[in-house]
Motif scaffolding. Structure first.
Motif, PDB file in Angstrom:
ATOM      1  N   ASP A 190       0.812  -1.215   0.000  1.00  0.00           N
ATOM      2  CA  ASP A 190       0.000   0.000   0.000  1.00  0.00           C
ATOM      3  C   ASP A 190       0.845   1.265   0.000  1.00  0.00           C
ATOM      4  N   GLY A 191       2.143   1.166   0.321  1.00  0.00           N
ATOM      5  CA  GLY A 191       2.999   2.343   0.391  1.00  0.00           C
ATOM      6  C   GLY A 191       4.454   1.993   0.186  1.00  0.00           C
ATOM      7  N   GLU A 192       5.306   3.013   0.074  1.00  0.00           N
ATOM      8  CA  GLU A 192       6.719   2.806  -0.229  1.00  0.00           C
ATOM      9  C   GLU A 192       7.472   2.104   0.897  1.00  0.00           C
ATOM     10  N   MET A 193       6.972   2.191   2.127  1.00  0.00           N
ATOM     11  CA  MET A 193       7.667   1.606   3.267  1.00  0.00           C
ATOM     12  C   MET A 193       7.289   0.156   3.517  1.00  0.00           C
ATOM     13  N   ASP A 194       6.294  -0.341   2.790  1.00  0.00           N
ATOM     14  CA  ASP A 194       5.773  -1.677   3.084  1.00  0.00           C
ATOM     15  C   ASP A 194       6.810  -2.783   2.869  1.00  0.00           C
ATOM     16  N   MET A 195       7.594  -2.686   1.800  1.00  0.00           N
ATOM     17  CA  MET A 195       8.580  -3.727   1.523  1.00  0.00           C
ATOM     18  C   MET A 195       9.565  -3.866   2.693  1.00  0.00           C
ATOM     19  N   SER A 196      10.111  -2.733   3.149  1.00  0.00           N
ATOM     20  CA  SER A 196      11.042  -2.755   4.276  1.00  0.00           C
ATOM     21  C   SER A 196      10.353  -3.257   5.544  1.00  0.00           C
ATOM     22  N   TYR A 197       9.125  -2.841   5.748  1.00  0.00           N
ATOM     23  CA  TYR A 197       8.392  -3.239   6.954  1.00  0.00           C
ATOM     24  C   TYR A 197       8.170  -4.752   6.994  1.00  0.00           C
ATOM     25  N   TYR A 198       7.685  -5.316   5.888  1.00  0.00           N
ATOM     26  CA  TYR A 198       7.421  -6.750   5.867  1.00  0.00           C
ATOM     27  C   TYR A 198       8.712  -7.556   6.021  1.00  0.00           C
ATOM     28  N   LEU A 199       9.781  -7.087   5.387  1.00  0.00           N
ATOM     29  CA  LEU A 199      11.058  -7.792   5.504  1.00  0.00           C
ATOM     30  C   LEU A 199      11.586  -7.715   6.932  1.00  0.00           C
ATOM     31  N   LEU A 200      11.443  -6.564   7.575  1.00  0.00           N
ATOM     32  CA  LEU A 200      11.852  -6.412   8.970  1.00  0.00           C
ATOM     33  C   LEU A 200      11.064  -7.349   9.875  1.00  0.00           C
ATOM     34  N   CYS A 201       9.746  -7.403   9.682  1.00  0.00           N
ATOM     35  CA  CYS A 201       8.912  -8.296  10.487  1.00  0.00           C
ATOM     36  C   CYS A 201       9.306  -9.755  10.282  1.00  0.00           C
ATOM     37  N   ALA A 202       9.595 -10.121   9.031  1.00  0.00           N
ATOM     38  CA  ALA A 202       9.983 -11.504   8.731  1.00  0.00           C
ATOM     39  C   ALA A 202      11.312 -11.858   9.395  1.00  0.00           C
ATOM     40  N   SER A 203      12.274 -10.940   9.332  1.00  0.00           N
ATOM     41  CA  SER A 203      13.580 -11.208   9.934  1.00  0.00           C
ATOM     42  C   SER A 203      13.476 -11.325  11.449  1.00  0.00           C
ATOM     43  N   GLU A 204      12.643 -10.487  12.072  1.00  0.00           N
ATOM     44  CA  GLU A 204      12.448 -10.584  13.521  1.00  0.00           C
ATOM     45  C   GLU A 204      11.747 -11.886  13.887  1.00  0.00           C
ATOM     46  N   GLN A 205      10.759 -12.265  13.087  1.00  0.00           N
ATOM     47  CA  GLN A 205      10.028 -13.502  13.346  1.00  0.00           C
ATOM     48  C   GLN A 205      10.934 -14.720  13.268  1.00  0.00           C
ATOM     49  N   CYS A 206      11.889 -14.673  12.332  1.00  0.00           N
ATOM     50  CA  CYS A 206      12.784 -15.828  12.117  1.00  0.00           C
ATOM     51  C   CYS A 206      14.121 -15.672  12.843  1.00  0.00           C
ATOM     52  N   ASP A 207      14.257 -14.587  13.618  1.00  0.00           N
ATOM     53  CA  ASP A 207      15.453 -14.342  14.425  1.00  0.00           C
ATOM     54  C   ASP A 207      16.724 -14.304  13.569  1.00  0.00           C
ATOM     55  N   VAL A 208      16.689 -13.516  12.502  1.00  0.00           N
ATOM     56  CA  VAL A 208      17.873 -13.305  11.663  1.00  0.00           C
ATOM     57  C   VAL A 208      18.164 -11.814  11.587  1.00  0.00           C
ATOM     58  N   SER A 209      19.416 -11.477  11.297  1.00  0.00           N
ATOM     59  CA  SER A 209      19.832 -10.074  11.250  1.00  0.00           C
ATOM     60  C   SER A 209      19.281  -9.385  10.018  1.00  0.00           C
ATOM     61  N   PHE A 210      18.458  -8.360  10.225  1.00  0.00           N
ATOM     62  CA  PHE A 210      17.893  -7.595   9.122  1.00  0.00           C
ATOM     63  C   PHE A 210      18.984  -6.862   8.353  1.00  0.00           C
ATOM     64  N   GLU A 211      19.931  -6.292   9.067  1.00  0.00           N
ATOM     65  CA  GLU A 211      20.985  -5.501   8.452  1.00  0.00           C
ATOM     66  C   GLU A 211      21.876  -6.355   7.554  1.00  0.00           C
ATOM     67  N   ASN A 212      22.138  -7.601   7.951  1.00  0.00           N
ATOM     68  CA  ASN A 212      23.067  -8.449   7.201  1.00  0.00           C
ATOM     69  C   ASN A 212      22.394  -9.385   6.207  1.00  0.00           C
ATOM     70  N   LEU A 213      21.098  -9.230   6.022  1.00  0.00           N
ATOM     71  CA  LEU A 213      20.389 -10.047   5.037  1.00  0.00           C
ATOM     72  C   LEU A 213      20.905  -9.760   3.629  1.00  0.00           C
ATOM     73  N   ARG A 214      21.005 -10.804   2.819  1.00  0.00           N
ATOM     74  CA  ARG A 214      21.241 -10.619   1.385  1.00  0.00           C
ATOM     75  C   ARG A 214      19.882 -10.615   0.706  1.00  0.00           C
ATOM     76  N   VAL A 215      19.530  -9.493   0.116  1.00  0.00           N
ATOM     77  CA  VAL A 215      18.214  -9.331  -0.488  1.00  0.00           C
ATOM     78  C   VAL A 215      18.336  -9.440  -2.005  1.00  0.00           C
ATOM     79  N   VAL A 216      17.561 -10.339  -2.591  1.00  0.00           N
ATOM     80  CA  VAL A 216      17.544 -10.523  -4.040  1.00  0.00           C
ATOM     81  C   VAL A 216      16.156 -10.133  -4.539  1.00  0.00           C
ATOM     82  N   LEU A 217      16.098  -9.123  -5.410  1.00  0.00           N
ATOM     83  CA  LEU A 217      14.832  -8.590  -5.897  1.00  0.00           C
ATOM     84  C   LEU A 217      14.556  -9.026  -7.327  1.00  0.00           C
TER      85      LEU A 217
END
Length: 296
Positions: A205-232
């Motif tokens: 729904d907005g420009e921040m949604d992608m970052s928000y969902y990825l942050l929630c997923a990383s917290e849920q799975c207990d992985v580092s958001f900052e060190n994630l390798r993101v492939v788009l």
């Protein structure tokens, strides 16, 4: 409504039996591609898309019927015709936990809008993978497809993402695979051992949604958001504000450009080839199980 078609001048109707045709049906529109995978490097010979705006799910079949009639080489005999769905209502399930006898229970649990009389359940189990994909497609859409093609191969975008993620070189880092459409995104999160931690589908729904969902997923799975390798992949580029916001949080961001040669005579397609992935990699997907029989 936007419509575009590209056809390579080397397409030959004498060797269509070597070509793979794939057609994508999504909430955002329709696409098709023709790929020659008989050589060492698969080549895209034709590609086209038509976008839809604010079309209700139950009316997509009407627009699809009109669009299918415009497809080039519609009556040619291809090596295989695959239909890739991305209509929501999808869940990844470990193969060992799936039972076809419980398919309606799965659908009622995971898909609030599921209607046993109007929707068809389809199960994809890819060769060599331990995760399968269960999804539903409105019967009206399947009727249009089956009225047009003699034989088709049904699969989901998530099936392709499972296949692509497992075929990529292994890294020690957690990897997030994100496929973006205009108003939707699919997210797959894997740990450094290649184990699937999360697979989900979200509305944007907005420009921040992608970052928000990825942050929630990383917290849920207990992985580092900052060190994630993101492939788009998909309808996204470094010019998007959503990607710029993601860059501010994640160190490693890349685009998946697939493993096909795309040299059609158009600057636009060559420059934005990541928009059409993983759709152009359908030729790689081998299923052990395709669709379920209609039973309650």
């Amino acid at each position: 409504m936007e419509s575009t078609v590209y056809i390579d001048k080397t397409v030959s109707n004498e060797v269509f039996y070597k070509y793979e045709r794939s057609i994508q049906v999504s909430l955002d529109g329709f696409s098709f591609s023709i790929t020659d995978s008989s050589g060492k490097t698969p080549r895209v010979l034709a590609f086209g898309f038509e976008s839809l705006v604010a079309t209700p799910r139950h009316l997509i079949s009407v627009a699809l019927s009109t669009w299918l009639k415009t497809l080039p080489f519609l009556q040619e005999d291809f090596r295989r015709t695959s239909i890739v769905f991305d209509l929501g209502n999808v869940v990844s399930i470990p193969v060992g936990l799936f039972s076809s006898e419980d398919v309606y229970a799965y659908c009622k649990l995971h898909f609030p809008s599921f209607n046993a009389e109007e929707d068809r359940c389809i199960w994809n189990q890819s060769h060599g993978l331990t995760w399968g994909v269960l999804f539903t497609v409105p019967c009206t859409i399947l009727e249009e497809i089956q009225a047009t093609f003699k034989e088709v191969h049904f699969l989901h975008l998530h099936t392709l993402m499972h296949q692509i993620g497992c075929s990529m070189p292994q890294t020690r880092d957690c990897v997030a695979w994100i496929s973006v459409k205009r108003a939707f995104m699919s997210l797959f999160l894997k740990n450094g051992n290649g184990d699937l931690l999360l697979a989900n589908h979200y509305c944007l729904d907005g420009e921040m949604d992608m970052s928000y969902y990825l942050l929630c997923a990383s917290e849920q799975c207990d992985v580092s958001f900052e060190n994630l390798r993101v492939v788009l992949m998909g309808d996204v580029s470094f010019d998007n504000e959503s990607v710029r916001l993601l860059q501010a949080e994640c160190k490693y961001i890349d685009f998946f450009n697939g493993e096909v040669l795309c040299d059609l005579d158009t600057e636009d397609l060559s420059r934005n080839v990541s928009m059409y992935m993983p759709f152009l990699n359908v030729y790689k997907c081998e299923l052990l199980v395709d669709n379920l029989e209609e039973s309650s």
